[in-house]
Write an enzyme that holds these catalytic residues in place. Structure first.
Site, PDB file in Angstrom:
ATOM      1  N   GLY A  42      10.915   1.433 -10.944  1.00 30.25           N
ATOM      2  CA  GLY A  42      11.481   0.429 -10.033  1.00 30.25           C
ATOM      3  C   GLY A  42      13.001   0.405 -10.115  1.00 30.25           C
ATOM      4  CG  ASN A  86      12.647  -3.005 -13.520  1.00 31.45           C
ATOM      5  OD1 ASN A  86      13.047  -4.144 -13.728  1.00 31.45           O
ATOM      6  ND2 ASN A  86      12.770  -2.428 -12.319  1.00 31.45           N
ATOM      7  CB  SER A 130       8.420 -12.934 -15.569  1.00 31.39           C
ATOM      8  OG  SER A 130       8.682 -14.153 -14.922  1.00 31.39           O
ATOM      9  CE1 TYR A 190       6.261 -11.196 -10.748  1.00 33.31           C
ATOM     10  CE2 TYR A 190       6.675 -13.282 -11.856  1.00 33.31           C
ATOM     11  CZ  TYR A 190       7.080 -12.007 -11.512  1.00 33.31           C
ATOM     12  OH  TYR A 190       8.307 -11.533 -11.941  1.00 33.31           O
ATOM     13  CB  ALA A 191       2.374 -16.846 -14.133  1.00 33.84           C
ATOM     14  CE  LYS A 227       6.472  -9.235 -13.930  1.00 33.41           C
ATOM     15  NZ  LYS A 227       7.148  -7.966 -14.234  1.00 33.41           N
ATOM     16  CB  ILE A 265      17.292 -12.191 -12.255  1.00 37.02           C
ATOM     17  CG1 ILE A 265      16.837 -12.463 -13.710  1.00 37.02           C
ATOM     18  CG2 ILE A 265      18.404 -11.150 -12.193  1.00 37.02           C
ATOM     19  CD1 ILE A 265      17.886 -12.985 -14.642  1.00 37.02           C
TER      20      ILE A 265
END
Ligand code: NAD
Length: 248
Positions: A12, A89, A141, A155-156, A159, A188
């Site tokens: 990535g 990444n 994350s 997503y959480a 990660k 970010i």
């Protein structure tokens, strides 16, 4: 120049945090191999980096493909003959609310964010083991710490899995001279946050002790440290880069 003579793969790496990591590792003296689904973006990034440092190599692949990962490792070894650093990444953040998550969304999120990090690690480990040295750095994350706040549960979950995988791999490969660590970035400022409304952005600024969003370079600095000999006795750790929003 802490990474002089080394070879780093960044998945990535065509844009955002991955591109900043590639630029920083190159500035530390490492040859870099940029792997990205966006082949054109990877080529562009490699051309730009090659103007100011050692020649960078671009490999256009989907990291969820076994054939793609094999091509990545072969390309790095053919060009450089070694692999010192792997930065897992590449990631996706499908913004789908809980009750609308389909099996396809769930599985794709796990495949890119978690499965591919495992299999990319597996693909480079024989080389690192033969060298007796290597560094694997997983970009997790802040959502792994908080359960996700700016991001949905699928997503959480992916990660959080990366933090556990970091510890589990670190245990097995320590004896091979390989360290495995994670970096958990907070908010970010990249394309991934483009969906934030001005009000949401301000809310975050009000909550973050350092009173700013992070930059890709903030994350890249932490990765460069973990890749360097300064971190040679650190493994299985997750380094928080979040401006102080979440502290343990
Ligand atoms: P980004 O969307 O700007 O860049 C992600 C890159 O990964 C893109 O170049 C994309 O083409 C590539 N990619 C996606 N799927 C791929 C696949 N299957 N194969 C190969 N390449 C693929 O994201 P970013 O903000 O730079 O995030 C980088 C990493 O940092 C991600 O893992 C993300 O989850 C994590 N992260 C970001 C933030 C943030 O606030 N931006 C916070 C915490 C963690």
């Amino acid at each position: 120049m802490r990474l002089h003579g080394q070879v780093s793969i960044i998945t990535g790496g065509a844009q955002g945090i991955g591109l900043a990591i590639a630029a920083r590792l190159a500035a530390e003296g490492s040859a870099v191999v940029i792997a990205d689904l966006n082949a054109e973006g990877a080529e562009r990034a490699a051309r730009t980096l090659s103007e100011s440092g050692p020649a960078a190599l671009a490999v256009g692949i989907d990291i969820t493909s076994e054939e793609g990962r094999a091509r990545l490792v072969s390309a790095a070894l053919e060009r450089h003959g070694r692999i010192d650093v792997l930065v897992n990444n590449a990631g996706i953040l499908p913004r789908v609310p809980l009750m609308e998550v389909t099996p396809e969304v769930w599985h794709r999120t796990m495949q890119v964010n978690l499965d591919a990090a495992f299999f990319c690690s597996q693909a480079v480990l024989p080389t690192m083991r033969a060298q007796g040295r290597g560094r694997i750095i997983n970009i997790s994350s802040m959502s792994a710490r908080t359960g996700g706040q700016a991001s949905p549960p699928h997503y959480a979950t992916s990660k959080t899995g990366l933090v556990g995988m970091t510890r589990a791999l670190a245990r097995v490969v320590g004896a091979w001279g390989v360290t495995v660590n994670a970096v958990a970035p907070g908010m970010i400022d990249t394309d991934m946050l483009a969906a934030l409304t001005p009000e949401q952005r301000q809310w975050w600024l009000d909550q973050i002790p350092l009173a700013r969003l992070g930059t890709p370079e903030d994350v890249a600095g932490a990765v460069a440290f973990l890749a360097s000999d300064d971190a040679s006795y650190i493994t299985g750790a997750t380094l928080d880069v979040n401006g102080g929003y979440f502290m343990i």
